[in-house]
Design an enzyme around this catalytic site. Structure first.
Site, PDB file in Angstrom:
ATOM      1  N   GLU A 175       4.958  -4.740   7.186  1.00  0.00           N
ATOM      2  CA  GLU A 175       4.235  -3.617   7.809  1.00  0.00           C
ATOM      3  C   GLU A 175       4.697  -3.353   9.240  1.00  0.00           C
ATOM      4  OE1 GLU A 175       2.835  -6.162   6.168  1.00  0.00           O
ATOM      5  OE2 GLU A 175       1.239  -5.449   4.840  1.00  0.00           O
ATOM      6  N   ALA A 210       0.864  -1.183   0.000  1.00  0.00           N
ATOM      7  CA  ALA A 210       0.000   0.000   0.000  1.00  0.00           C
ATOM      8  C   ALA A 210       0.899   1.231   0.000  1.00  0.00           C
ATOM      9  CB  ALA A 210      -0.891  -0.019   1.236  1.00  0.00           C
ATOM     10  N   GLY A 241       0.766  -5.064   0.883  1.00  0.00           N
ATOM     11  CA  GLY A 241      -0.381  -5.194  -0.011  1.00  0.00           C
ATOM     12  C   GLY A 241      -0.032  -5.891  -1.322  1.00  0.00           C
TER      13      GLY A 241
HETATM   14  N1  CAA Z   1       4.584   3.238  -0.649  1.00  0.00           N
HETATM   15  C1  CAA Z   1       4.991   4.402  -1.203  1.00  0.00           C
HETATM   16  N2  CAA Z   1       6.144   4.538  -1.883  1.00  0.00           N
HETATM   17  C2  CAA Z   1       6.932   3.453  -1.993  1.00  0.00           C
HETATM   18  C3  CAA Z   1       6.593   2.219  -1.442  1.00  0.00           C
HETATM   19  C4  CAA Z   1       5.352   2.120  -0.744  1.00  0.00           C
HETATM   20  N3  CAA Z   1       4.911   0.980  -0.212  1.00  0.00           N
HETATM   21  N4  CAA Z   1       7.575   1.337  -1.702  1.00  0.00           N
HETATM   22  C5  CAA Z   1       8.492   2.008  -2.410  1.00  0.00           C
HETATM   23  N5  CAA Z   1       8.118   3.289  -2.588  1.00  0.00           N
HETATM   24  C6  CAA Z   1       8.827   4.350  -3.294  1.00  0.00           C
HETATM   25  C7  CAA Z   1      10.011   4.855  -2.476  1.00  0.00           C
HETATM   26  O1  CAA Z   1       9.596   5.802  -1.523  1.00  0.00           O
HETATM   27  C8  CAA Z   1      10.866   5.452  -3.555  1.00  0.00           C
HETATM   28  O2  CAA Z   1      10.343   6.706  -3.907  1.00  0.00           O
HETATM   29  P1  CAA Z   1      11.338   8.014  -4.049  1.00  0.00           P
HETATM   30  O3  CAA Z   1      12.218   7.643  -5.206  1.00  0.00           O
HETATM   31  O4  CAA Z   1      10.391   9.126  -4.339  1.00  0.00           O
HETATM   32  O5  CAA Z   1      12.075   8.094  -2.765  1.00  0.00           O
HETATM   33  C9  CAA Z   1      10.663   4.523  -4.747  1.00  0.00           C
HETATM   34  O6  CAA Z   1       9.416   3.828  -4.477  1.00  0.00           O
HETATM   35  C10 CAA Z   1      11.740   3.483  -4.888  1.00  0.00           C
HETATM   36  O7  CAA Z   1      11.885   2.812  -3.638  1.00  0.00           O
HETATM   37  P2  CAA Z   1      13.293   2.657  -2.862  1.00  0.00           P
HETATM   38  O8  CAA Z   1      14.203   3.790  -3.201  1.00  0.00           O
HETATM   39  O9  CAA Z   1      12.993   2.453  -1.414  1.00  0.00           O
HETATM   40  O10 CAA Z   1      13.843   1.321  -3.552  1.00  0.00           O
HETATM   41  P3  CAA Z   1      14.845   0.248  -2.903  1.00  0.00           P
HETATM   42  O11 CAA Z   1      15.180  -0.680  -4.008  1.00  0.00           O
HETATM   43  O12 CAA Z   1      15.944   0.916  -2.170  1.00  0.00           O
HETATM   44  O13 CAA Z   1      13.954  -0.528  -1.804  1.00  0.00           O
HETATM   45  C11 CAA Z   1      11.967  -1.697  -1.009  1.00  0.00           C
HETATM   46  C12 CAA Z   1      12.883  -1.312  -2.215  1.00  0.00           C
HETATM   47  C13 CAA Z   1      12.741  -2.651  -0.078  1.00  0.00           C
HETATM   48  C14 CAA Z   1      10.761  -2.392  -1.588  1.00  0.00           C
HETATM   49  C15 CAA Z   1      11.579  -0.423  -0.236  1.00  0.00           C
HETATM   50  O14 CAA Z   1      11.075   0.535  -1.159  1.00  0.00           O
HETATM   51  C16 CAA Z   1      10.521  -0.663   0.792  1.00  0.00           C
HETATM   52  O15 CAA Z   1      10.822  -1.144   1.864  1.00  0.00           O
HETATM   53  N6  CAA Z   1       9.259  -0.276   0.499  1.00  0.00           N
HETATM   54  C17 CAA Z   1       8.155  -0.367   1.440  1.00  0.00           C
HETATM   55  C18 CAA Z   1       7.666  -1.786   1.628  1.00  0.00           C
HETATM   56  C19 CAA Z   1       6.558  -1.827   2.663  1.00  0.00           C
HETATM   57  O16 CAA Z   1       6.756  -1.493   3.804  1.00  0.00           O
HETATM   58  N7  CAA Z   1       5.374  -2.271   2.220  1.00  0.00           N
HETATM   59  C20 CAA Z   1       4.203  -2.359   3.081  1.00  0.00           C
HETATM   60  C21 CAA Z   1       3.359  -1.130   2.941  1.00  0.00           C
HETATM   61  S1  CAA Z   1       2.000  -1.083   4.082  1.00  0.00           S
HETATM   62  C22 CAA Z   1       0.852  -2.176   3.454  1.00  0.00           C
HETATM   63  O17 CAA Z   1       1.022  -2.727   2.403  1.00  0.00           O
HETATM   64  C23 CAA Z   1      -0.399  -2.403   4.289  1.00  0.00           C
HETATM   65  C24 CAA Z   1      -1.311  -3.461   3.752  1.00  0.00           C
HETATM   66  O18 CAA Z   1      -1.497  -4.485   4.374  1.00  0.00           O
HETATM   67  C25 CAA Z   1      -2.054  -3.266   2.525  1.00  0.00           C
END
Ligand code: CAA
Length: 257
Positions: free
Chosen positions: A131, A65, A108
């Site tokens: 999460e 998400a 998500g």
């Molecule tokens: N939401 C919003 N933006 C996100 C995102 C997310 N879930 N995941 C990645 N992005 C964005 C980053 O902020 C970044 O944007 P900017 O360039 O503007 O900074 C871009 O995508 C690229 O991401 P990274 O620079 O972080 O890429 P990376 O290769 O270094 O890392 C990753 C990749 C490990 C997937 C890391 O992006 C990450 O940890 N993302 C979040 C994962 C997460 O926590 N997901 C759960 C979300 S909550 C949820 O899903 C609730 C539910 O049950 C539905």
């Protein structure tokens, strides 16, 4: 920009749905989920389409998400927006959906893959429910579907530590049905979709419904549901065609009637 791309021309009967928010790793904001819901609902009522492949890109199926969209929300706003209500409609899609997963399928994104009927993973796929690392927990089925797919201990480890699992682990745990090289992932998912598209669509629909019942009922109720659907299929022309073709030693031609 379209955040969800739909292609229906390239393979007869199989529609390809691609998440298209690459810069944000296909983070599932409200607009993506609405577009995805609308696309799937439309394909579900398109008689030409018999199976759907859902994919992202090589870096991410979906990284969860949209954290930026949610970060400053309060509980009542979250309740009012009820962002997961689109997921209820996705769950009701009757046609089979095959997820082709490369790269990150997190939060998500993992939950969306689990909403699909079959998951084909590429060697680069990473599944996780991270999460907990951002102070929340799964909210779109992660605690329920993952537990049913891979069991309590493994789910607890993933949900409580946020650890990602590799494609190989996901295969070993039974989360995905196969692991293939990255360049073959979409092709493999499409191959499965095409095989299903050759079957009787009514039988496919009732079979999908019946398998899904296994997650919602006691065994006796599930068996009863399955049996009724089995008998119901004898009202279809496809049942007569399928069995006659077997006896006549030829390929069946299922019309969906
Ligand atoms: N939401 C919003 N933006 C996100 C995102 C997310 N879930 N995941 C990645 N992005 C964005 C980053 O902020 C970044 O944007 P900017 O360039 O503007 O900074 C871009 O995508 C690229 O991401 P990274 O620079 O972080 O890429 P990376 O290769 O270094 O890392 C990753 C990749 C490990 C997937 C890391 O992006 C990450 O940890 N993302 C979040 C994962 C997460 O926590 N997901 C759960 C979300 S909550 C949820 O899903 C609730 C539910 O049950 C539905």
């Amino acid at each position: 920009m379209e955040l969800v791309k739909v292609t229906t021309e390239y393979q007869p009967a199989v529609a390809l749905v691609e998440l298209n928010r690459p810069k944000e790793l296909n983070a599932l904001n409200l607009q993506v989920m609405r577009e995805l819901r609308d696309a799937l609902v439309k394909l579900d009522s398109d008689a030409e389409v018999r199976a759907i492949v859902l994919t992202g890109n090589n870096k991410a199926f979906a990284a969860g998400a949209d954290i930026k969209e949610m970060a400053n929300q309060g509980a009542i706003e979250m309740l009012k927006i009820d962002q997961f209500k689109t997921w209820d409609q996705i769950k009701k899609i009757q046609k089979p959906i095959i997820a082709a997963v490369s790269g990150f399928a997190l939060g998500g994104g993992c939950e969306l893959a689990m909403c699909c009927d079959i998951i084909v993973a590429s060697e680069s796929a990473k599944f996780g429910q991270p999460e907990i690392k951002i102070g929340v927990m799964p909210g779109a089925g992660g605690t329920q579907r993952l537990t049913r797919a891979i069991g309590k201990s493994r789910t607890m480890e993933m949900v409580l530590t946020g650890r990602f699992i590799s494609a190989e682990e996901a295969l070993q745990f039974g989360l995905v049905s196969k692991v293939v090289p990255v360049e073959c992932c979409l092709q493999e998912a499409t191959k499965i979709a095409l095989t299903i598209a050759d079957m009787s669509p009514i039988a496919v629909r009732l079979a999908k419904e019946s398998v899904n019942k296994a997650f919602e009922t006691h065994l006796d109720q599930g068996l009863h549901y399955e049996r009724k659907n089995f008998y119901l299929l004898f009202a279809s022309e496809d049942q007569k065609e399928g069995m006659t073709a077997f006896i006549e030693k030829r390929d069946p031609d299922f019309k969906g009637n």
